[in-house]
Enzyme design. Structure first.
Site, PDB file in Angstrom:
ATOM      1  N   PHE A  58       0.879  -1.169   0.000  1.00 12.69           N
ATOM      2  CA  PHE A  58       0.000   0.000   0.000  1.00 12.69           C
ATOM      3  C   PHE A  58       0.922   1.227   0.000  1.00 12.69           C
ATOM      4  CE2 PHE A  58      -2.634   3.260   1.866  1.00 12.69           C
ATOM      5  CZ  PHE A  58      -3.872   3.027   1.301  1.00 12.69           C
ATOM      6  N   ASP A  94       2.605  -5.215   8.336  1.00 12.57           N
ATOM      7  CA  ASP A  94       1.393  -4.395   8.232  1.00 12.57           C
ATOM      8  C   ASP A  94       0.213  -5.376   8.148  1.00 12.57           C
ATOM      9  OD1 ASP A  94      -0.831  -2.995   7.233  1.00 12.57           O
ATOM     10  OD2 ASP A  94       0.417  -1.549   6.158  1.00 12.57           O
ATOM     11  N   TYR A 108     -10.235   0.284  11.051  1.00 16.57           N
ATOM     12  CA  TYR A 108     -11.504   0.683  10.416  1.00 16.57           C
ATOM     13  C   TYR A 108     -11.972  -0.293   9.349  1.00 16.57           C
ATOM     14  CZ  TYR A 108      -7.767   3.018   7.743  1.00 16.57           C
ATOM     15  OH  TYR A 108      -6.611   3.301   7.082  1.00 16.57           O
ATOM     16  N   LYS A 109     -11.210  -1.381   9.120  1.00 23.77           N
ATOM     17  CA  LYS A 109     -11.645  -2.357   8.115  1.00 23.77           C
ATOM     18  C   LYS A 109     -12.372  -3.498   8.823  1.00 23.77           C
ATOM     19  CE  LYS A 109      -7.478  -1.364   5.371  1.00 23.77           C
ATOM     20  NZ  LYS A 109      -7.964  -0.392   4.408  1.00 23.77           N
ATOM     21  N   ARG A 165     -12.697  -4.889  -6.700  1.00 23.83           N
ATOM     22  CA  ARG A 165     -12.282  -5.507  -5.431  1.00 23.83           C
ATOM     23  C   ARG A 165     -13.523  -5.767  -4.570  1.00 23.83           C
ATOM     24  NH1 ARG A 165      -8.342  -2.981  -0.895  1.00 23.83           N
ATOM     25  NH2 ARG A 165     -10.194  -1.715  -0.569  1.00 23.83           N
TER      26      ARG A 165
END
Ligand code: PLP
Length: 436
Positions: free
Chosen positions: A162, A231, A256-257, A406
């Protein structure tokens, strides 16, 4: 495809949902009658959270005001909530602190990793002078005449990462006099060498959903005498991580995922207990001081995970996250993983059955050992297709614009009928959007 085969997939979906031990969790979330497959970007809101946040605002802040730092447990929230996340990533208590963004925690972890490594192999040469921008050159092996004895001056960074991790690692390298070596995770073992100080990797690739071999890569990094930073943004809450079991040094992740902490909820930093006393934060704010209210001009780091703090915690977001974590009570991560694999298998099967050949190609590995909890489909018409999917209530997103669709599978609230419907609507949309 025949109506019989379609009906067969629908019936199978209903049977799988009926047998799903996690199915009852869905009612804990605020959802509509669409199919939400974007919880790998922003998790859904748990139903009970707004009332808890209301209490934080009106009673804890509004009535107790400053007393809440003690009486409402505000001051200790970063470690207390870290201990709630710990079992989800296979960590014993006392090693995770919540706060700041993932980007900021990547910075703390990468710089601290180079400092830990320097305790083993000496300081980097020419601190602040050496080349540090990515140049793709592989790590040099022992015996290279340019190798300075005992110097670890390279940071290996997942080349598919990312973007924020790459940007932050490059800056950390410039600040500390290290050099970035971008490497595909599969090539890390070959790129490791006596110059490697730290390695920054993602457990699950955010684009393709590929799951990397955390145990094997951690062992390889350790065999080279270096420090690994993982990560976990796309793995925590979706699959077992096993931080302690696999001897991970440092890790970061967002909440937050899959952890449903809400937009911009604070991230976390894991520092293995064995490294805590030597963990030297590049952001030693007053919240990480051994005696923060002593207000001394000399910095003395606190013990334990508190050392990973920086400044005043973002209490409203943090307590929103704490409330949201209740949905995990009594949930086994193994059960989540089993459902995630079954869901992604079933979705891929439905896509294969419904979507005309050649319109999409899965970038997500078929092998379970290499699959996270999302399916990425390459599709030449990805933008108009995703727009129409969202209009019809099937919400995914796009990555590496314009060609990747996605779909994230969050086992606490996505079911098999959702997977079947998403694939069916995708096929219908592809019928409407001409092939490019
Ligand atoms: C793998 C990964 N790392 C880092 C980040 C960035 O996190 P933050 O915005 O909290 O800094 C994200 C955001 O989605 C991510 O997916």
């Amino acid at each position: 495809m025949s109506e019989t085969s379609r009906e067969d997939l629908r019936q199978r979906a209903l049977g799988l949902d009926a047998a799903d031990p996690l199915a009852a969790r869905r009612k804990l979330f605020v959802l509509d009658d669409g199919v939400y497959l974007d919880g790998n970007s922003l998790g859904a809101l748990p139903v009970h959270v707004p009332a808890r946040v209301q209490d934080v605002l009106t009673r804890q802040w509004g009535e107790l005001r400053i007393r809440s730092w003690g009486e409402s447990g505000w001051w200790t929230a970063p470690e207390r909530i870290g201990d709630r996340i710990a079992p989800l990533v296979g960590a014993a208590a006392g090693q995770i602190v919540v706060g700041d963004s993932t980007s900021v925690n990547v910075f703390k972890a990468v710089v601290a990793a180079t400092r830990l490594a320097s305790l083993r192999g000496g300081e980097p040469s020419r601190v602040g002078e050496g080349p540090s921008l990515a140049d793709g050159e592989p790590s040099r092996a022992a015996g290279d005449p340019s190798l300075v004895d005992g110097v670890r001056d390279e940071i290996l960074v997942d080349a598919t990462t990312f973007p924020t991790d790459g940007y932050i690692a490059a800056s950390a390298a410039r600040l500390t006099g290290h050099r970035i070596v971008p490497v595909d995770p599969a090539d890390v073992p070959a790129a490791l060498g006596p110059r490697t100080a730290a390695v920054l990797l993602n457990q699950v690739d955010f684009r393709t959903g590929r799951l990397h071999d955390l145990p094997g890569l951690t062992a390889a990094v350790h065999a080279a005498g270096a420090i690994v930073v993982w990560d976990l943004c796309h793995s925590a809450g979706a699959l077992p991580v096993g931080l302690d079991e696999h001897g991970v040094d440092l890790a970061v992740g967002c909440t937050y995922k899959y952890l449903n902490g809400g937009p911009g909820s604070p991230a976390y930093l894991y520092v293995a207990e064995r490294h805590q006393s030597a963990f030297d934060s590049p952001l030693p704010g007053w919240n990480s001081h051994a005696d923060p209210f002593g207000m001394t001009s000399d910095y003395a780091p606190a013990d334990g995970s508190v050392r990973g703090r920086v400044g005043t915690p973002d209490i409203v977001s943090m307590l929103t996250l704490e409330a949201a974590l209740d949905v995990w009570d009594g949930v086994s991560v193994d059960a989540v993983r089993a459902k995630s694999l079954a869901l992604t298998d079933f979705f891929l099967e439905c896509v294969e059955a419904y979507v005309p050949a050649g319109r999409v190609t899965s970038l997500t590995p078929a092998a379970h050992a290499e699959r996270g909890s999302q399916v990425a489909l390459r599709c030449a018409e990805a933008e108009p297709v995703m727009r129409r999917l969202i209009e019809r209530g099937v919400v995914g997103d796009l990555r590496r614009r314009p060609d990747v669709l996605r779909f994230g599978f969050t086992p606490l609230y996505v079911g098999f009928a959702d997977a079947e419907r998403a694939a069916r609507v995708l096929a219908e949309v592809l019928d409407e959007v001409p092939a490019a």
